[in-house]
Design a protein around this motif. Sequence first.
Motif, short mmCIF file in Angstrom:
data_model
loop_
_atom_site.label_atom_id
_atom_site.label_comp_id
_atom_site.label_asym_id
_atom_site.label_seq_id
_atom_site.Cartn_x
_atom_site.Cartn_y
_atom_site.Cartn_z
N ASP A 63 -11.24 -107.32 15.13
CA ASP A 63 -11.32 -105.87 14.12
C ASP A 63 -9.57 -105.68 14.36
N LEU A 64 -8.47 -105.76 13.33
CA LEU A 64 -7.59 -105.64 14.17
C LEU A 64 -7.02 -103.90 12.88
N ARG A 65 -8.02 -102.92 12.51
CA ARG A 65 -7.06 -102.01 11.80
C ARG A 65 -7.83 -100.54 13.17
N GLU A 66 -6.93 -99.57 12.63
CA GLU A 66 -6.96 -99.11 13.50
C GLU A 66 -8.54 -98.68 13.57
N GLN A 67 -8.74 -98.22 15.32
CA GLN A 67 -10.39 -97.73 15.83
C GLN A 67 -9.80 -96.08 16.65
N VAL A 68 -10.91 -95.66 16.08
CA VAL A 68 -10.73 -94.19 16.43
C VAL A 68 -12.00 -94.08 17.78
N VAL A 69 -11.39 -93.27 19.05
CA VAL A 69 -12.87 -93.73 19.92
C VAL A 69 -12.24 -92.19 20.29
N PRO A 70 -14.48 -91.64 20.08
CA PRO A 70 -14.63 -90.34 21.32
C PRO A 70 -14.93 -90.21 22.64
N PHE A 71 -14.57 -89.88 23.26
CA PHE A 71 -14.34 -90.10 24.87
C PHE A 71 -15.00 -88.83 25.52
N PRO A 72 -16.94 -88.62 26.27
CA PRO A 72 -17.19 -87.58 26.49
C PRO A 72 -16.60 -86.88 27.32
N PRO A 73 -16.87 -85.29 27.47
CA PRO A 73 -15.92 -84.82 28.46
C PRO A 73 -16.19 -84.94 29.59
N GLN A 74 -14.89 -85.31 30.28
CA GLN A 74 -14.44 -85.49 31.41
C GLN A 74 -14.08 -83.56 32.39
N PRO A 75 -14.65 -83.99 33.28
CA PRO A 75 -14.50 -82.66 34.84
C PRO A 75 -13.13 -83.37 34.91
N VAL A 76 -12.28 -82.01 35.01
CA VAL A 76 -11.26 -81.97 35.35
C VAL A 76 -10.40 -80.82 36.00
N ILE A 77 -10.09 -81.32 37.01
CA ILE A 77 -9.38 -80.09 38.13
C ILE A 77 -7.82 -79.47 38.09
N THR A 78 -7.62 -78.34 37.88
CA THR A 78 -6.36 -77.90 37.46
C THR A 78 -5.82 -77.86 39.64
N GLN A 79 -4.55 -77.08 38.71
CA GLN A 79 -3.86 -76.87 40.21
C GLN A 79 -4.24 -75.53 40.76
N ASP A 80 -4.59 -74.99 39.96
CA ASP A 80 -5.74 -73.09 40.75
C ASP A 80 -6.85 -73.76 40.74
N ASN A 81 -7.11 -74.48 41.28
CA ASN A 81 -8.72 -75.50 41.74
C ASN A 81 -9.88 -74.76 40.58
N LEU A 82 -10.21 -74.99 39.33
CA LEU A 82 -11.17 -74.62 38.67
C LEU A 82 -10.49 -75.81 37.00
N VAL A 83 -12.13 -76.39 37.68
CA VAL A 83 -12.57 -76.56 36.78
C VAL A 83 -13.17 -77.20 35.38
N VAL A 84 -12.00 -78.06 34.35
CA VAL A 84 -12.74 -77.76 33.02
C VAL A 84 -12.68 -78.83 32.29
#
Length: 328
Positions: A63-84
């Motif tokens: 399919d050559l049309r524009e596609q929309v794909v949502p991804f599940p939440p991903q845990p990411v660590i910030t510079q001040d060591n907090l997980v978001v």
Amino acid sequence: MQPIIIVLIILVVLVFIALVKTIQVIPQASAAIVERFGRYTRTLNAGLNIVVPFIDSIRNRIDLREQVVPFPPQPVITQDNLVVNIDTVIYYQVTDARAATYEVASYIQAIEQLTVTTLRNIIGGMDLERTLTSREEINAALRGVLDEATGKWGIRVNRVELKAIEPPTSIQDSMEKQMRADRDKRAAILQAEGVRQSEILRAEGEKQSSILRAEGEAKAAALKAEGEAQAIRTVFESIHAGDADQKLLAYQYLQMLPKIAEGDANKLWIVPSEIGDALKGLSGAMGNFGPMGGGSGFNPQNTGKDSGNGTGAADKAAAERREQPPID
């Protein structure tokens, strides 16, 4: 006859299958990859296409049309060591069907993993406050990396959006308290500014009112003084024009005495020393008319020896009133 019919039926079926495999109809905004003996031959575009049956095969329809794909939440660590936890949405479009088929095994999974790793690199250089307030910056950086990496896969990443950034629960509580304190502080400042402005306006109003009142009183006093001066000037001019003598002035002076004594608060009478001169002038004026009604005449030359109505009695009465102590 029966074997011949069976053969004919088989031939018809084979011809029909061959026709079906020969004619390929590709829908609009789609593409198909054709392989011949397992090797890429060409890409079929939208419309009616002819292929060699049993030799060419359709490998993949894209399919050559524009596609929309949502991804599940991903845990990411910030510079001040907090997980978001960050939710992302990718808007992509396949621009090269051949590259999307042969350059990567599963471009959806590849985009997802590339998004996660890129997010961790970007968020790892930001603290929590900057992460929450820099969505546009994160979207632009993530889109640039994905578009560059997916270009060789025949995919163009149009947009990248962060759906939600969820910090830990304890951090959320602290942030809510901080925001509540900031709102209360701003409300108190605004209220104080309002009270201050109101007091300033009230003081300005009172100032203007006092100035206007003082100006009005000054003008009223000036007008009153001018009126009194004009009245005195008129009276003075009238007296001079009428050539009033001492007798008329003494009579007018005696007429003003009752007005001086008016009022319940007058407990002290002050008799001017000029009262004797006024009485002398009045008695002299009356003596010039002679005796009235057969009684004894009024002698202005009486020095006080006679007990009649002479000026001596008047002087004596005035002297007694001057010597009389004030009444409290």
